[in-house]
Design a protein around this motif. Structure first.
Motif, PDB file in Angstrom:
ATOM      1  N   SER A  77       0.808  -1.224   0.000  1.00 53.05           N
ATOM      2  CA  SER A  77       0.000   0.000   0.000  1.00 53.05           C
ATOM      3  C   SER A  77       0.840   1.272   0.000  1.00 53.05           C
ATOM      4  N   HIS A  78       2.010   1.249   0.672  1.00 55.90           N
ATOM      5  CA  HIS A  78       2.835   2.462   0.696  1.00 55.90           C
ATOM      6  C   HIS A  78       4.235   2.174   1.230  1.00 55.90           C
ATOM      7  N   SER A  79       5.093   3.185   1.126  1.00 56.70           N
ATOM      8  CA  SER A  79       6.522   2.973   1.366  1.00 56.70           C
ATOM      9  C   SER A  79       6.935   3.202   2.821  1.00 56.70           C
ATOM     10  N   HIS A  80       6.143   2.695   3.756  1.00 56.47           N
ATOM     11  CA  HIS A  80       6.565   2.663   5.156  1.00 56.47           C
ATOM     12  C   HIS A  80       6.968   1.235   5.499  1.00 56.47           C
ATOM     13  N   MET A  81       8.086   1.114   6.224  1.00 55.12           N
ATOM     14  CA  MET A  81       8.640  -0.191   6.612  1.00 55.12           C
ATOM     15  C   MET A  81       7.608  -1.145   7.208  1.00 55.12           C
ATOM     16  N   ASP A  82       6.665  -0.572   7.980  1.00 60.34           N
ATOM     17  CA  ASP A  82       5.700  -1.460   8.647  1.00 60.34           C
ATOM     18  C   ASP A  82       4.669  -2.011   7.658  1.00 60.34           C
ATOM     19  N   HIS A  83       4.880  -1.690   6.350  1.00 64.38           N
ATOM     20  CA  HIS A  83       4.013  -2.255   5.308  1.00 64.38           C
ATOM     21  C   HIS A  83       4.797  -2.985   4.213  1.00 64.38           C
ATOM     22  N   TYR A  84       6.114  -2.737   4.149  1.00 63.86           N
ATOM     23  CA  TYR A  84       6.884  -3.430   3.106  1.00 63.86           C
ATOM     24  C   TYR A  84       8.149  -4.127   3.626  1.00 63.86           C
ATOM     25  N   ASP A 144      -4.473  10.251   1.484  1.00 66.80           N
ATOM     26  CA  ASP A 144      -3.670  11.192   2.243  1.00 66.80           C
ATOM     27  C   ASP A 144      -3.002  10.449   3.409  1.00 66.80           C
ATOM     28  N   HIS A 145      -1.666  10.469   3.437  1.00 65.15           N
ATOM     29  CA  HIS A 145      -0.936   9.818   4.532  1.00 65.15           C
ATOM     30  C   HIS A 145       0.442  10.470   4.605  1.00 65.15           C
ATOM     31  N   SER A 146       1.195  10.163   5.656  1.00 63.74           N
ATOM     32  CA  SER A 146       2.517  10.783   5.789  1.00 63.74           C
ATOM     33  C   SER A 146       3.552  10.177   4.843  1.00 63.74           C
ATOM     34  N   GLY A 166      -5.782   0.936   4.170  1.00 63.35           N
ATOM     35  CA  GLY A 166      -4.363   1.294   4.242  1.00 63.35           C
ATOM     36  C   GLY A 166      -4.164   2.261   5.401  1.00 63.35           C
ATOM     37  N   ASP A 167      -3.008   2.890   5.478  1.00 61.91           N
ATOM     38  CA  ASP A 167      -2.793   3.962   6.465  1.00 61.91           C
ATOM     39  C   ASP A 167      -3.296   5.247   5.815  1.00 61.91           C
ATOM     40  N   PHE A 168      -4.130   5.993   6.527  1.00 60.27           N
ATOM     41  CA  PHE A 168      -4.625   7.227   5.902  1.00 60.27           C
ATOM     42  C   PHE A 168      -4.943   8.279   6.950  1.00 60.27           C
TER      43      PHE A 168
HETATM   44 ZN   LIG Z   1       2.226   4.404   7.032  1.00 59.28          ZN
END
Ligand SMILES: [Zn+2]
Ligand SMILES: [Zn+2]
Length: 429
Positions: A77-84, A144-146, A166-168
């Motif tokens: 879903s996005h480029s944060h470590m806790d997701h990839y 919208d997310h960080s 996802g994270d939003f």
């Molecule tokens: Zn995130």
């Protein structure tokens, strides 16, 4: 069997009672997909150190297992470590689906940070464009997310429809985008996987990114010497807030060459300032350890890319009252070589938890020894409780499964039909 008669199984392998380390699986009789493969976040407890990457218990997915041929792909879903962060542990033959910007940011982290994940081959998706993976029809929606370029996923099998938030958040610089998606998604959702990072935080409306920018401006104006700022290097919304605050206070915005490369990627996807003749108040410095790392890897090109916008330590020292400078723990050595930092203003603008890490504490101790004025200005990358309620109201899903939360039981306060799962538990949709 007809596609619309297929049962779908949901297993949240990790994330039902945890923020971070997200890993979800959806499966039919003949297809399995993994949605996010995240590493657990560092503990905020100073005494607990994570030594190895913990893998959730999933059969036929990781390298040490035989690959299950039903596994059709992994969506990120996005480029944060806790997701990839677990991508390296996945079988090489599992196709990865990710946005192009996320792929580029992950590969940039590989070069500039201790991250060991690099994505060479994958399929890039785009917002609103539907694609198929095995039995699953997937439509990603930019949210919208960080993290820059983050997505939620609408996942359909026959007539069954699942939405993963996802994270939003809704208080960043893309706050209005969600409403457009709601219209397209409609309200026939069988199951909503909803993130609830902030659900156990004191109930208050979170500051918007624009509020943050205003607070930064005021903090810069209070001090007549340099302002040092510390934030997550790939948080584009925050970089833009500091950039705009620098413009509004007539300061040079001094970034290191890692952030210069972050902006250089982001500018391909949105109107983002970057070191160039167009954005003259952005200058670039070259921290010792970062430059050493990049040159030892043989990536001299990355070093020289922004040489025309370079600022030296002497220039920084001479122009202290005209500078907002981005720092991080690894630049401590460089800071010690810059004169005139006494009494500087230091703005900490990221998740509170990182403040307890040993490297951040070292930086903070140095700041204290220089009698710097310390302030925290931050807003979460995650939706507040009010926004979660609105999300549920708009979508009106049949079932809501909490994820990315420490307190799933608090979802009851949001309304709707909440189903709290345990990690690894099967749920039929
Ligand atoms: Zn995130
Ligand atoms: Zn997350």
């Amino acid at each position: 069997m007809e596609a619309n008669n297929k049962d779908i199984n949901l297993i949240v392998h990790r994330g039902t009672h945890e923020i971070g380390g997200s890993c979800i699986e959806l499966s039919t009789n003949n297809s399995r997909i993994i949605i996010d493969a995240g590493e657990q976040l560092p503990s905020t407890d100073k005494n607990l150190k994570k030594s190895t990457v913990a893998l959730p218990n999933i059969q036929g997915v990781f390298k040490q297992d035989n690959l299950d041929q039903k596994i059709k792909g992994a969506l990120i879903s996005h480029s944060h470590m806790d997701h990839y962060g677990l991508l390296n542990n996945l079988h090489n033959d599992i196709p990865i689906f990710i946005s192009k910007a996320s792929q580029e940011f992950i590969n940039l982290s590989y070069l500039f940070t201790p991250s060991e994940v690099k994505i060479d081959s994958c399929t890039n998706f785009e917002s609103g464009k539907t694609f198929c993976v095995g039995d699953f029809t997937i439509t990603p929606f930019l949210i919208d997310h960080s993290a820059f370029d983050s997505y939620m996923f609408l996942i359909e099998v026959g007539k069954k429809r699942i939405l993963y938030s996802g994270d939003f958040r809704t208080h960043g610089r893309k706050s209005k985008i969600l409403n457009k998606h709601f219209k397209k998604i409609g309200n026939q959702i069988d199951l909503l996987l909803l993130e609830g990072t902030t659900i156990d935080r004191p109930s208050k409306v979170l500051q918007t990114e624009a509020d943050i920018e205003q607070e930064i401006v005021q903090t810069i104006q209070k001090n007549n010497t340099i302002t040092l700022v510390c934030f997550a290097s790939q948080n584009i919304d925050r970089i833009v807030s500091f950039y705009k605050a620098s413009i509004r206070t007539n300061k040079l915005f001094v970034i290191d060459f890692y952030i210069a490369h972050v902006l250089n990627i982001a500018k391909e996807y949105a109107k983002i300032p970057y070191p160039s003749k167009i954005y003259k108040n952005i200058r670039v410095y070259y921290p010792y350890y970062l430059a050493k790392r990049i040159s030892e890897q043989g990536h001299q090109k990355l070093l020289y890319k922004f040489k025309h916008y370079k600022i030296t330590k002497d220039e920084i020292a001479r122009n202290c009252d005209k500078i907002v400078m981005v720092i991080r723990p690894s630049v401590l050595l460089d800071l010690k070589k810059i004169d005139n930092l006494d009494g500087a203003s230091l703005i900490y603008s990221m998740w509170e938890g990182y403040l307890n890490t040993p490297s951040m504490q070292k930086l903070k101790n140095y700041a204290d020894s220089k009698k710097m004025k310390f302030s925290k200005i931050h807003t979460s990358g995650h939706a507040d409780v009010e926004s979660l309620k609105i999300f549920i109201n708009k979508i009106n899903p049949k079932v809501i499964v909490p994820i990315h939360t420490n307190s799933p039981e608090k979802f009851i306060t949001l309304g709707g039909n909440i189903k709290i799962l345990s990690d690894g538990e099967q749920f039929k949709i």
